[in-house]
Design an enzyme around this catalytic site. Sequence first.
Site, PDB file in Angstrom:
ATOM      1  N   HIS A  38     -15.420  -7.725 -48.180  1.00  0.00           N
ATOM      2  CA  HIS A  38     -16.201  -6.717 -47.273  1.00  0.00           C
ATOM      3  C   HIS A  38     -17.175  -6.097 -48.074  1.00  0.00           C
ATOM      4  O   HIS A  38     -18.402  -6.175 -47.586  1.00  0.00           O
ATOM      5  CB  HIS A  38     -15.467  -5.866 -46.462  1.00  0.00           C
ATOM      6  CG  HIS A  38     -14.443  -6.584 -45.566  1.00  0.00           C
ATOM      7  ND1 HIS A  38     -13.446  -7.472 -45.583  1.00  0.00           N
ATOM      8  CD2 HIS A  38     -14.460  -6.297 -44.075  1.00  0.00           C
ATOM      9  CE1 HIS A  38     -12.891  -7.683 -44.439  1.00  0.00           C
ATOM     10  NE2 HIS A  38     -13.465  -7.151 -43.650  1.00  0.00           N
TER      11      HIS A  38
ATOM     12  N   THR B 170       0.779  -1.035  -0.065  1.00  0.00           N
ATOM     13  CA  THR B 170       0.077   0.045  -0.060  1.00  0.00           C
ATOM     14  C   THR B 170       0.710   1.368  -0.115  1.00  0.00           C
ATOM     15  O   THR B 170       1.966   1.261   0.209  1.00  0.00           O
ATOM     16  CB  THR B 170      -1.034   0.078   1.143  1.00  0.00           C
ATOM     17  OG1 THR B 170      -1.745   1.035   1.000  1.00  0.00           O
ATOM     18  CG2 THR B 170      -0.178   0.185   2.461  1.00  0.00           C
TER      19      THR B 170
ATOM     20  N   GLU C 212      -1.827   5.503  -4.306  1.00  0.00           N
ATOM     21  CA  GLU C 212      -2.801   4.793  -4.015  1.00  0.00           C
ATOM     22  C   GLU C 212      -4.040   5.574  -3.568  1.00  0.00           C
ATOM     23  O   GLU C 212      -5.293   5.685  -3.756  1.00  0.00           O
ATOM     24  CB  GLU C 212      -2.512   3.292  -3.492  1.00  0.00           C
ATOM     25  CG  GLU C 212      -3.735   2.706  -3.132  1.00  0.00           C
ATOM     26  CD  GLU C 212      -3.346   1.452  -2.134  1.00  0.00           C
ATOM     27  OE1 GLU C 212      -4.172   0.444  -1.793  1.00  0.00           O
ATOM     28  OE2 GLU C 212      -2.218   1.684  -1.496  1.00  0.00           O
ATOM     29  N   HIS C 213      -3.554   5.938  -2.266  1.00  0.00           N
ATOM     30  CA  HIS C 213      -4.336   6.909  -1.498  1.00  0.00           C
ATOM     31  C   HIS C 213      -3.784   8.359  -1.464  1.00  0.00           C
ATOM     32  O   HIS C 213      -2.528   8.453  -1.303  1.00  0.00           O
ATOM     33  CB  HIS C 213      -4.439   6.576  -0.061  1.00  0.00           C
ATOM     34  CG  HIS C 213      -4.664   5.118   0.311  1.00  0.00           C
ATOM     35  ND1 HIS C 213      -4.009   4.083   0.373  1.00  0.00           N
ATOM     36  CD2 HIS C 213      -6.263   4.388   0.195  1.00  0.00           C
ATOM     37  CE1 HIS C 213      -4.427   3.123   0.373  1.00  0.00           C
ATOM     38  NE2 HIS C 213      -5.716   3.267   0.360  1.00  0.00           N
TER      39      HIS C 213
ATOM     40  N   HIS D  22       0.663  -1.372   7.584  1.00  0.00           N
ATOM     41  CA  HIS D  22       0.318  -2.557   6.695  1.00  0.00           C
ATOM     42  C   HIS D  22       1.403  -3.531   6.518  1.00  0.00           C
ATOM     43  O   HIS D  22       1.540  -4.712   6.626  1.00  0.00           O
ATOM     44  CB  HIS D  22      -0.312  -2.205   5.531  1.00  0.00           C
ATOM     45  CG  HIS D  22      -1.742  -1.837   5.447  1.00  0.00           C
ATOM     46  ND1 HIS D  22      -2.746  -2.792   5.451  1.00  0.00           N
ATOM     47  CD2 HIS D  22      -2.235  -0.735   5.372  1.00  0.00           C
ATOM     48  CE1 HIS D  22      -3.928  -2.219   5.443  1.00  0.00           C
ATOM     49  NE2 HIS D  22      -3.731  -0.873   5.465  1.00  0.00           N
TER      50      HIS D  22
ATOM     51  N   GLN E 259      -0.701   3.721   7.405  1.00  0.00           N
ATOM     52  CA  GLN E 259      -0.839   3.014   6.515  1.00  0.00           C
ATOM     53  C   GLN E 259       0.763   2.338   6.447  1.00  0.00           C
ATOM     54  O   GLN E 259       0.790   1.187   5.843  1.00  0.00           O
ATOM     55  CB  GLN E 259      -0.572   3.920   4.780  1.00  0.00           C
ATOM     56  CG  GLN E 259      -2.206   4.446   4.653  1.00  0.00           C
ATOM     57  CD  GLN E 259      -3.219   3.282   4.386  1.00  0.00           C
ATOM     58  OE1 GLN E 259      -3.032   2.418   3.601  1.00  0.00           O
ATOM     59  NE2 GLN E 259      -4.128   3.293   5.489  1.00  0.00           N
TER      60      GLN E 259
ATOM     61  N   GLU F  29      -8.837  -0.940 -48.900  1.00  0.00           N
ATOM     62  CA  GLU F  29      -8.020  -1.766 -47.801  1.00  0.00           C
ATOM     63  C   GLU F  29      -7.666  -3.320 -48.533  1.00  0.00           C
ATOM     64  O   GLU F  29      -7.075  -3.974 -47.881  1.00  0.00           O
ATOM     65  CB  GLU F  29      -8.582  -1.879 -46.674  1.00  0.00           C
ATOM     66  CG  GLU F  29      -8.754  -0.894 -45.812  1.00  0.00           C
ATOM     67  CD  GLU F  29      -9.499  -0.773 -44.361  1.00  0.00           C
ATOM     68  OE1 GLU F  29      -9.921  -1.922 -43.818  1.00  0.00           O
ATOM     69  OE2 GLU F  29      -9.403   0.225 -43.752  1.00  0.00           O
TER      70      GLU F  29
ATOM     71  N   ASP G 188     -10.688   3.120   4.286  1.00  0.00           N
ATOM     72  CA  ASP G 188     -10.383   1.736   4.299  1.00  0.00           C
ATOM     73  C   ASP G 188     -11.679   0.853   5.071  1.00  0.00           C
ATOM     74  O   ASP G 188     -11.811  -0.342   4.543  1.00  0.00           O
ATOM     75  CB  ASP G 188      -9.240   1.479   5.347  1.00  0.00           C
ATOM     76  CG  ASP G 188      -7.989   1.611   4.756  1.00  0.00           C
ATOM     77  OD1 ASP G 188      -7.925   1.707   3.380  1.00  0.00           O
ATOM     78  OD2 ASP G 188      -6.929   2.052   5.468  1.00  0.00           O
TER      79      ASP G 188
END
Length: 436
Positions: free
Chosen positions: A425, A241, A332-333, A266, A263, A420, A366
């Site tokens: 097609h 984290t 992340e945060h 963690h 944090q 093309e 969280d």
Amino acid sequence: MIQTIDLRGRTLSPAELLAAVPRSLTDVSAAMDVAAELIEDVRARGGAALYDQAERLDRVRPDHIRVPASHLTEALAQLTPEVRSAIDETIRRVRRASEAQVPPLRTTTIADGARITQRWQPIDRVGLYVPGGKAVYPSSVVMNVVPAQVAGVAHIALASPPQSHFGGRVHPTILAVAALLGVDEVYAMGGAGAVGAFAYGVADLGLDPVQLVTGPGNVYVAAAKRLVRGQTGIDAEAGPTDILVIADSGANPEFVAADLVSQAEHDELAAAVLVTDSVALAQNVEARLRELAASTTHSERVTAALSGPQSALVLVDDLAAAAAFSNAFGPEHLEIQTGDTDAVLANIRNAGAIFVGPHSPVSLGDYSAGSNHVLPTGGQSRFSSGLGAYTFLRPQQVVHYDKNALREVAGNIAALSDAEALPAHGDAVRARFAGE
């Protein structure tokens, strides 16, 4: 304890900003060989490999890989009223926020008789991973399961490592939340082997392959996700984290330091970064970090995270430079604790989730904000987003033209197909008007 990076008086290019960003020395690619061996072992030996991996890596051999229904029922019955009440409210809030993430069906009329409908179809079967290493994450069960349910996923399988403290069972709080959410396909398996089992299936366990694997995990889980991508979808290669706080001289150093520590607890590889234009704030936060790191429950872990190369106090000239650094970091945060939060927010492009003001800490996200806490780590918010109901949805365009509408563009199709060198097609369109 925590390094200081002084960028004041410097005008940095985007490449120089990226080079200045503090990062962990952890490299997902270094775990690839081990993850590949674990995945191949599961593919070759099925459930036997998962039992052996649990014994070797989780230090316990579970009685069951597929969790019996009775274990779920027992766990739910043992859930304390306080925890159940908190989980119920978290489920309610996450469900409400997730419901806002489902796009409506939309039909666009291109011309008379020509329309395209944009619809969003849920993935049929997903595998949700809930880690169980240094901490236990029943909240991650909510964050994975609820948006999948809101999206309309029909089949949800959940995996979490067996716990030696619980005789090889998945942690009872994780089982209880799964039961509370009506998830009855739960597996006591962890790490790269669990990701491989989800991706390829395990016939002898009755585990069918999934179309998408989501959820956070360690570096081996991230490596496994990279390896199975293509066989199945993944949300992101989630790693340790990180938090980045943009703060000015008016910010409360106690709040900032507490959020960085929250944090850092963690993982030793967690990143905690303050970016500020105030030397005084940086000094006050550093002093408070020393005190908190020494007194917090996971002191050794927090100290290691704050002392690592991934954490820093970053000094910049102004808040515009702080926003530029944050965008390069891709947190992340992201917390914004400044006098004019709107001005800073207007310059933010890259972040998994943004917490604005002194009373919106990451801890709120969280657990109880209603936002999702499964977010891109390691700078991946520069190109990916957090988990949500949209993660489990696939946009599809449904095209409906009548004959007259097709006739209107038949000449354009013929011209482009000839240009093309793909004349068949154009022939496929002409066939619809043969004889006219």
